[in-house]
Design a protein around this motif. Sequence first.
Motif, PDB file in Angstrom:
ATOM      1  N   ASP A  34       0.857  -1.184   0.000  1.00 45.64           N
ATOM      2  CA  ASP A  34       0.000   0.000   0.000  1.00 45.64           C
ATOM      3  C   ASP A  34       0.894   1.235   0.000  1.00 45.64           C
ATOM      4  O   ASP A  34       1.703   1.416   0.915  1.00 45.64           O
ATOM      5  N   VAL A  35       0.761   2.079  -1.015  1.00 51.03           N
ATOM      6  CA  VAL A  35       1.635   3.250  -1.143  1.00 51.03           C
ATOM      7  C   VAL A  35       1.348   4.321  -0.100  1.00 51.03           C
ATOM      8  O   VAL A  35       2.129   5.258   0.051  1.00 51.03           O
ATOM      9  N   ASP A  36       0.246   4.182   0.627  1.00 46.40           N
ATOM     10  CA  ASP A  36      -0.131   5.203   1.598  1.00 46.40           C
ATOM     11  C   ASP A  36       0.191   4.831   3.033  1.00 46.40           C
ATOM     12  O   ASP A  36      -0.052   5.631   3.942  1.00 46.40           O
ATOM     13  N   THR A  37       0.707   3.633   3.263  1.00 44.58           N
ATOM     14  CA  THR A  37       1.025   3.207   4.624  1.00 44.58           C
ATOM     15  C   THR A  37       2.421   2.618   4.679  1.00 44.58           C
ATOM     16  O   THR A  37       2.982   2.217   3.662  1.00 44.58           O
ATOM     17  N   GLY A  38       2.966   2.549   5.846  1.00 44.17           N
ATOM     18  CA  GLY A  38       4.271   1.934   6.040  1.00 44.17           C
ATOM     19  C   GLY A  38       5.397   2.942   6.037  1.00 44.17           C
ATOM     20  O   GLY A  38       5.212   4.125   5.740  1.00 44.17           O
ATOM     21  N   PRO A  39       6.579   2.458   6.364  1.00 50.25           N
ATOM     22  CA  PRO A  39       7.738   3.339   6.528  1.00 50.25           C
ATOM     23  C   PRO A  39       8.194   4.042   5.253  1.00 50.25           C
ATOM     24  O   PRO A  39       8.810   5.094   5.317  1.00 50.25           O
ATOM     25  N   GLU A  40       7.903   3.480   4.110  1.00 49.30           N
ATOM     26  CA  GLU A  40       8.333   4.084   2.836  1.00 49.30           C
ATOM     27  C   GLU A  40       7.199   4.799   2.123  1.00 49.30           C
ATOM     28  O   GLU A  40       7.315   5.126   0.939  1.00 49.30           O
ATOM     29  N   SER A  41       6.098   5.065   2.813  1.00 45.53           N
ATOM     30  CA  SER A  41       4.903   5.586   2.146  1.00 45.53           C
ATOM     31  C   SER A  41       5.139   6.909   1.427  1.00 45.53           C
ATOM     32  O   SER A  41       4.632   7.108   0.325  1.00 45.53           O
ATOM     33  N   ALA A  42       5.901   7.823   2.005  1.00 45.98           N
ATOM     34  CA  ALA A  42       6.126   9.114   1.338  1.00 45.98           C
ATOM     35  C   ALA A  42       6.837   8.918   0.002  1.00 45.98           C
ATOM     36  O   ALA A  42       6.453   9.502  -1.007  1.00 45.98           O
ATOM     37  N   THR A  43       7.840   8.081  -0.002  1.00 43.64           N
ATOM     38  CA  THR A  43       8.584   7.799  -1.235  1.00 43.64           C
ATOM     39  C   THR A  43       7.704   7.084  -2.250  1.00 43.64           C
ATOM     40  O   THR A  43       7.707   7.428  -3.433  1.00 43.64           O
ATOM     41  N   LEU A  44       6.940   6.089  -1.778  1.00 43.98           N
ATOM     42  CA  LEU A  44       6.079   5.339  -2.683  1.00 43.98           C
ATOM     43  C   LEU A  44       4.961   6.198  -3.252  1.00 43.98           C
ATOM     44  O   LEU A  44       4.620   6.071  -4.428  1.00 43.98           O
ATOM     45  N   ARG A  45       4.393   7.075  -2.432  1.00 43.72           N
ATOM     46  CA  ARG A  45       3.354   7.993  -2.934  1.00 43.72           C
ATOM     47  C   ARG A  45       3.926   8.900  -4.011  1.00 43.72           C
ATOM     48  O   ARG A  45       3.281   9.158  -5.031  1.00 43.72           O
ATOM     49  N   ASP A  46       5.128   9.419  -3.777  1.00 44.32           N
ATOM     50  CA  ASP A  46       5.761  10.279  -4.781  1.00 44.32           C
ATOM     51  C   ASP A  46       6.009   9.524  -6.083  1.00 44.32           C
ATOM     52  O   ASP A  46       5.824  10.063  -7.168  1.00 44.32           O
ATOM     53  N   ARG A  47       6.414   8.284  -5.957  1.00 51.00           N
ATOM     54  CA  ARG A  47       6.777   7.504  -7.141  1.00 51.00           C
ATOM     55  C   ARG A  47       5.559   6.946  -7.883  1.00 51.00           C
ATOM     56  O   ARG A  47       5.520   6.943  -9.119  1.00 51.00           O
ATOM     57  N   TYR A  48       4.555   6.439  -7.134  1.00 47.05           N
ATOM     58  CA  TYR A  48       3.456   5.713  -7.745  1.00 47.05           C
ATOM     59  C   TYR A  48       2.078   6.328  -7.533  1.00 47.05           C
ATOM     60  O   TYR A  48       1.107   5.833  -8.110  1.00 47.05           O
ATOM     61  N   GLY A  49       1.976   7.348  -6.726  1.00 45.16           N
ATOM     62  CA  GLY A  49       0.676   7.863  -6.296  1.00 45.16           C
ATOM     63  C   GLY A  49      -0.346   8.098  -7.389  1.00 45.16           C
ATOM     64  O   GLY A  49      -1.519   7.761  -7.228  1.00 45.16           O
ATOM     65  N   ASP A  50       0.059   8.650  -8.505  1.00 46.16           N
ATOM     66  CA  ASP A  50      -0.882   8.941  -9.591  1.00 46.16           C
ATOM     67  C   ASP A  50      -1.086   7.752 -10.534  1.00 46.16           C
ATOM     68  O   ASP A  50      -1.896   7.837 -11.449  1.00 46.16           O
ATOM     69  N   TYR A  51      -0.367   6.674 -10.305  1.00 42.48           N
ATOM     70  CA  TYR A  51      -0.368   5.566 -11.254  1.00 42.48           C
ATOM     71  C   TYR A  51      -0.913   4.248 -10.711  1.00 42.48           C
ATOM     72  O   TYR A  51      -1.023   3.298 -11.470  1.00 42.48           O
ATOM     73  N   VAL A  52      -1.215   4.176  -9.408  1.00 48.26           N
ATOM     74  CA  VAL A  52      -1.658   2.890  -8.853  1.00 48.26           C
ATOM     75  C   VAL A  52      -2.920   2.414  -9.537  1.00 48.26           C
ATOM     76  O   VAL A  52      -3.742   3.234  -9.934  1.00 48.26           O
TER      77      VAL A  52
END
Length: 80
Positions: A34-52
């Motif tokens: 889940d790009v919105d939870t967990g320790p890497e969420s900020a990075t994952l949201r930046d990378r994938y947020g508009d594409y999930v």
Amino acid sequence: MVLFTRAGCHLCDDAREVVARVCGTLGETWHEVDVDTGPESATLRDRYGDYVPVVEVDGVQQGFWQVDGDRLARRLTGRR
């Protein structure tokens, strides 16, 4: 194989079904992040947020928004 998703995403629900079916048929393991939870969420949201949903195989992005089951199967069988 990794499926990047977020809660409340209908495309993610569809992608999860495709990934589960293809990986089940091929005996491949996969996990969901889940790009919105967990320790890497900020990075994952930046990378994938508009594409999930986003599918990665061996660290390489294979698709986003809608997962093509045939393409995913070809990619997974081609790496063996």
